[in-house]
Design an enzyme around this catalytic site. Structure first.
Site, PDB file in Angstrom:
ATOM      1  N   GLY A   1      36.550  42.644  19.016  1.00 61.83           N
ATOM      2  CA  GLY A   1      35.809  43.520  17.792  1.00 61.83           C
ATOM      3  C   GLY A   1      36.522  44.310  17.029  1.00 61.83           C
ATOM      4  O   GLY A   1      37.721  44.507  17.497  1.00 61.83           O
ATOM      5  N   SER A   2      35.863  45.218  16.344  1.00 62.76           N
ATOM      6  CA  SER A   2      36.478  46.184  15.471  1.00 62.76           C
ATOM      7  C   SER A   2      36.770  47.523  16.445  1.00 62.76           C
ATOM      8  O   SER A   2      36.080  47.450  17.464  1.00 62.76           O
ATOM      9  CB  SER A   2      35.592  46.567  14.280  1.00 62.76           C
TER      10      SER A   2
ATOM     11  N   GLU B   1      43.965  46.837  24.991  1.00 64.99           N
ATOM     12  CA  GLU B   1      44.747  46.668  23.619  1.00 64.99           C
ATOM     13  C   GLU B   1      45.630  45.543  23.678  1.00 64.99           C
ATOM     14  O   GLU B   1      46.889  45.526  23.174  1.00 64.99           O
ATOM     15  CB  GLU B   1      45.609  48.264  23.504  1.00 64.99           C
TER      16      GLU B   1
ATOM     17  N   ASN C   1      46.063  43.649  21.311  1.00 64.29           N
ATOM     18  CA  ASN C   1      46.653  43.408  19.877  1.00 64.29           C
ATOM     19  C   ASN C   1      48.048  43.983  19.923  1.00 64.29           C
ATOM     20  O   ASN C   1      48.649  43.737  18.869  1.00 64.29           O
ATOM     21  CB  ASN C   1      45.732  43.903  19.025  1.00 64.29           C
TER      22      ASN C   1
ATOM     23  N   CYS D   1      28.027  52.818   5.140  1.00 66.13           N
ATOM     24  CA  CYS D   1      26.649  52.327   4.897  1.00 66.13           C
ATOM     25  C   CYS D   1      25.805  52.223   6.041  1.00 66.13           C
ATOM     26  O   CYS D   1      24.631  52.040   5.776  1.00 66.13           O
ATOM     27  CB  CYS D   1      26.841  51.033   4.150  1.00 66.13           C
TER      28      CYS D   1
ATOM     29  N   CYS E   1      32.254  47.201   2.705  1.00 66.85           N
ATOM     30  CA  CYS E   1      32.803  48.601   2.573  1.00 66.85           C
ATOM     31  C   CYS E   1      34.443  48.871   2.738  1.00 66.85           C
ATOM     32  O   CYS E   1      35.113  49.778   2.627  1.00 66.85           O
ATOM     33  CB  CYS E   1      32.151  49.603   3.461  1.00 66.85           C
TER      34      CYS E   1
END
Length: 195
Positions: free
Chosen positions: A15-16, A92, A94, A151, A189
């Site tokens: 996920g982010s 981590e 990534n 948002c 966004c």
């Protein structure tokens, strides 16, 4: 998680940024220890935000880990640190190269539960290898969302900031950081400068 085969398996938590990936990995590790399972945790040497030998969450929780190099044959060195642990966690993901995929497959084939946490997208919104490769071979995949800093909608993107402004599309892919360098953003966004 429960055993679905007579061998090991791979779990990917993705996920982010700020979505709770590491927090979820630490929760799973605590449960494994409660179940009497031995755990080994690894982190890339590149990521020293919480100390050299620590996996930490943005919520302040941490776990002692072994820092390993994140490229090429050096990733295989994690095997030298294993002493029969049934659960192997890698945070981590990534920050590692594709050799991590081979290492995870080897560990699962060796009968171990492999728990991997990492970003699935770069700050550009592109696949962040090797996490998508790990997702494809994993028995379990869970994708977390954060809250968009702009948002309030569900966020799946990583907004890199340079001096408070969106990063340029040609900036380096890897930049270790936290709130000072990144925000979670929704698709709408998320901004990528190309000027």
């Amino acid at each position: 998680m429960h055993a679905i085969t007579n061998s090991g398996w791979v779990e990917v938590i993705t996920g982010s940024m700020f979505s709770g990936k590491t927090e979820e990995m630490l929760r799973r590790l605590r449960r494994a220890e409660i179940a009497g399972q031995e755990v080994a945790v690894f982190t890339p040497a590149l990521d020293d935000r919480y100390g050299e030998d620590t996996v930490g969450s943005h919520e302040g929780r941490s776990w002692e880990a072994i820092a390993i190099e994140s490229e090429g044959e050096a990733i295989w060195d994690l095997l030298d640190h294993l002493n029969g642990e049934q659960v192997v966690a890698i945070d981590e993901a990534n920050f590692f190269d594709s050799t991590l995929v081979e290492v995870c497959e080897y560990l699962a084939d060796d009968g171990r539960r492999v728990v991997v946490s990492g970003l699935d997208q770069t700050y550009r919104g592109e696949p962040f290898d090797p996490v998508p490769q790990l997702m494809a071979l994993a028995e379990y995949v869970e994708k977390f969302q954060a809250i968009c800093a702009k948002c309030g909608e569900p966020a799946t993107r990583n907004q890199r900031l340079v001096d408070g402004e969106p990063a340029h599309k040609d900036d380096p892919t890897i930049l270790v950081g936290a709130e000072e360098s990144y925000e979670a953003r929704c698709r709408n966004c998320h901004v990528l400068r190309s000027d």
